[in-house]
Design a protein around this motif. Sequence first.
Motif, PDB file in Angstrom:
ATOM      1  N   UNK A   9      65.811  58.920  33.648  1.00  0.00           N
ATOM      2  CA  UNK A   9      66.068  57.621  33.633  1.00  0.00           C
ATOM      3  C   UNK A   9      64.212  57.841  34.291  1.00  0.00           C
ATOM      4  N   UNK A  10      63.672  58.715  34.813  1.00  0.00           N
ATOM      5  CA  UNK A  10      62.459  58.242  34.640  1.00  0.00           C
ATOM      6  C   UNK A  10      61.398  59.055  33.569  1.00  0.00           C
ATOM      7  N   UNK A  11      62.373  60.314  32.928  1.00  0.00           N
ATOM      8  CA  UNK A  11      61.773  60.461  31.901  1.00  0.00           C
ATOM      9  C   UNK A  11      61.954  59.276  30.852  1.00  0.00           C
ATOM     10  N   UNK A  12      62.802  58.558  30.555  1.00  0.00           N
ATOM     11  CA  UNK A  12      62.324  57.373  29.275  1.00  0.00           C
ATOM     12  C   UNK A  12      61.857  55.765  29.998  1.00  0.00           C
ATOM     13  N   UNK A  13      60.618  56.333  31.453  1.00  0.00           N
ATOM     14  CA  UNK A  13      59.712  55.098  31.750  1.00  0.00           C
ATOM     15  C   UNK A  13      57.904  55.806  31.826  1.00  0.00           C
ATOM     16  N   UNK A  14      58.314  57.309  32.081  1.00  0.00           N
ATOM     17  CA  UNK A  14      56.805  57.451  32.413  1.00  0.00           C
ATOM     18  C   UNK A  14      55.927  57.417  31.260  1.00  0.00           C
ATOM     19  N   UNK A  15      56.332  57.459  29.808  1.00  0.00           N
ATOM     20  CA  UNK A  15      55.146  57.549  29.365  1.00  0.00           C
ATOM     21  C   UNK A  15      54.618  56.270  29.031  1.00  0.00           C
ATOM     22  N   UNK A  16      55.249  55.214  29.261  1.00  0.00           N
ATOM     23  CA  UNK A  16      55.067  53.745  29.305  1.00  0.00           C
ATOM     24  C   UNK A  16      53.555  53.475  28.999  1.00  0.00           C
ATOM     25  N   UNK A  17      53.054  52.838  27.902  1.00  0.00           N
ATOM     26  CA  UNK A  17      51.632  52.539  27.564  1.00  0.00           C
ATOM     27  C   UNK A  17      50.743  52.331  28.269  1.00  0.00           C
ATOM     28  N   UNK A 149      62.020  61.659  40.778  1.00  0.00           N
ATOM     29  CA  UNK A 149      63.131  61.439  41.192  1.00  0.00           C
ATOM     30  C   UNK A 149      63.861  62.056  42.118  1.00  0.00           C
ATOM     31  N   UNK A 150      63.154  63.041  43.476  1.00  0.00           N
ATOM     32  CA  UNK A 150      62.969  63.499  44.551  1.00  0.00           C
ATOM     33  C   UNK A 150      62.877  62.206  45.852  1.00  0.00           C
ATOM     34  N   UNK A 151      61.737  61.629  44.636  1.00  0.00           N
ATOM     35  CA  UNK A 151      60.989  60.485  45.880  1.00  0.00           C
ATOM     36  C   UNK A 151      61.974  59.605  46.115  1.00  0.00           C
ATOM     37  N   UNK A 152      62.864  58.670  45.190  1.00  0.00           N
ATOM     38  CA  UNK A 152      63.567  57.901  44.705  1.00  0.00           C
ATOM     39  C   UNK A 152      64.962  58.660  45.448  1.00  0.00           C
ATOM     40  N   UNK A 153      65.655  59.929  45.546  1.00  0.00           N
ATOM     41  CA  UNK A 153      66.466  60.605  46.246  1.00  0.00           C
ATOM     42  C   UNK A 153      66.526  60.344  47.528  1.00  0.00           C
ATOM     43  N   UNK A 172      70.328  48.160  48.414  1.00  0.00           N
ATOM     44  CA  UNK A 172      69.251  49.498  49.073  1.00  0.00           C
ATOM     45  C   UNK A 172      67.548  49.815  48.744  1.00  0.00           C
ATOM     46  N   UNK A 173      67.430  49.329  47.540  1.00  0.00           N
ATOM     47  CA  UNK A 173      65.947  49.378  47.350  1.00  0.00           C
ATOM     48  C   UNK A 173      65.652  47.715  48.170  1.00  0.00           C
ATOM     49  N   UNK A 174      65.788  47.089  47.953  1.00  0.00           N
ATOM     50  CA  UNK A 174      64.712  45.685  49.054  1.00  0.00           C
ATOM     51  C   UNK A 174      64.521  46.292  50.697  1.00  0.00           C
ATOM     52  N   UNK A 175      65.533  46.764  50.820  1.00  0.00           N
ATOM     53  CA  UNK A 175      65.642  47.543  52.547  1.00  0.00           C
ATOM     54  C   UNK A 175      64.964  48.567  52.687  1.00  0.00           C
ATOM     55  N   UNK A 176      65.098  49.614  51.406  1.00  0.00           N
ATOM     56  CA  UNK A 176      63.999  50.801  51.969  1.00  0.00           C
ATOM     57  C   UNK A 176      62.643  50.245  51.888  1.00  0.00           C
ATOM     58  N   UNK A 202      66.091  45.744  36.322  1.00  0.00           N
ATOM     59  CA  UNK A 202      66.808  47.040  35.367  1.00  0.00           C
ATOM     60  C   UNK A 202      66.819  48.120  35.459  1.00  0.00           C
ATOM     61  N   UNK A 203      65.788  48.578  35.739  1.00  0.00           N
ATOM     62  CA  UNK A 203      65.543  50.099  36.527  1.00  0.00           C
ATOM     63  C   UNK A 203      65.748  50.379  37.490  1.00  0.00           C
ATOM     64  N   UNK A 204      65.854  49.632  38.627  1.00  0.00           N
ATOM     65  CA  UNK A 204      66.354  49.827  39.987  1.00  0.00           C
ATOM     66  C   UNK A 204      67.614  49.608  40.495  1.00  0.00           C
ATOM     67  N   UNK A 205      68.464  48.789  39.634  1.00  0.00           N
ATOM     68  CA  UNK A 205      69.901  48.612  39.383  1.00  0.00           C
ATOM     69  C   UNK A 205      70.459  50.242  38.641  1.00  0.00           C
ATOM     70  N   UNK A 206      69.910  51.022  38.021  1.00  0.00           N
ATOM     71  CA  UNK A 206      70.585  52.118  37.522  1.00  0.00           C
ATOM     72  C   UNK A 206      70.379  53.108  38.188  1.00  0.00           C
ATOM     73  N   UNK A 207      68.851  52.884  39.035  1.00  0.00           N
ATOM     74  CA  UNK A 207      68.567  54.034  39.913  1.00  0.00           C
ATOM     75  C   UNK A 207      69.466  54.379  40.892  1.00  0.00           C
ATOM     76  N   UNK A 208      70.258  53.131  41.110  1.00  0.00           N
ATOM     77  CA  UNK A 208      71.092  52.741  42.434  1.00  0.00           C
ATOM     78  C   UNK A 208      72.085  53.438  41.729  1.00  0.00           C
ATOM     79  N   UNK A 209      73.126  52.877  40.983  1.00  0.00           N
ATOM     80  CA  UNK A 209      73.836  53.417  40.097  1.00  0.00           C
ATOM     81  C   UNK A 209      74.640  54.840  40.289  1.00  0.00           C
TER      82      UNK A 209
END
Length: 299
Positions: A9-17, A149-153, A172-176, A202-209
């Motif tokens: 997931x992160x690989x797909x977003x890290x090159x955001x312009x 990725x480790x940060x998210x975990x 999960x992420x709101x409480x975090x 969409x990002x946090x749904x995918x990471x949480x899943x």
Amino acid sequence: MDLSPLQAIIEGEIDAPASTAVHAVAEAARARHPGTLAILFYGSCLRSGSDEGGLVDLYLLVESYRQAHRNPLSALGNRVLPPNVYYQEVAFEGRIVRAKYALVTLSALERLVTQRSFHSYFWARFAQPTGLLWSSDAAVRRRSVALLAQSVATLGAQTRPLLPKSTSPAALFERAFAETYRTELRAEQPGRAAELVARYAVRYEALGACLLPQLPPPSADGERRANRRWALRRLWGKLLSVARLTKAAFTFAGGQSYLLWKIERHSGVRVVPKPWEQRHPLLSAPFLAWRLYRKGGFR
């Protein structure tokens, strides 16, 4: 824990312009510090997609503190209490682009985002959307993706025990993020964590899943232990924030003014330093911190 789904997931977003202005100020910062391995871009300018009128937030990941700093004391301070924070501005197409950038070694950051690192300062920050503006080679890029990725975990694992058995990625992420805001010298408005998660739903749904099925189910004992840890983080985090405020008086030109502005922007509390406090930012840091606390600048 299998981090590969998070890394994908992160690989797909890290090159955001990012704008050419952001790249320009990042390159100016990199030129000041030999041995830079990567430049990360995060914060409000990334979220808004615009740097105009804002302060670009960057992280420089370096090979070693000794190589990156001309001043041995700066290198020592960076090692003892990372990160060092600096200010950079460049003229760009008839305007000034401003950045605040932090500096830490890549190897140190890799340690600081694991669960062995008690305080959430680093792993909460890099669980949020982050771009990679530049890396020295493919291996550094892979390491950067892995630490994000480790940060998210880590954030998820430290927060999961606080939630009921049946929970959602958004919860999960709101409480975090709500918990992590309470550990720093900041007073985010109620609902800020939910707003941040909703912006990237969409990002946090995918990471949480990816994350939730790998985390152990909550228990009463686990919840008590997690609550104690977060309570200690709130105390320790505020002490660290005061220490970093003190250190920023040396490493960040205009640091006192910037930090007071930052707290005012988040909390609405304004403190004007006295003339002697402006002349002696190091000595005055504890006094300013106490005045901010008394007025509700942070909790």
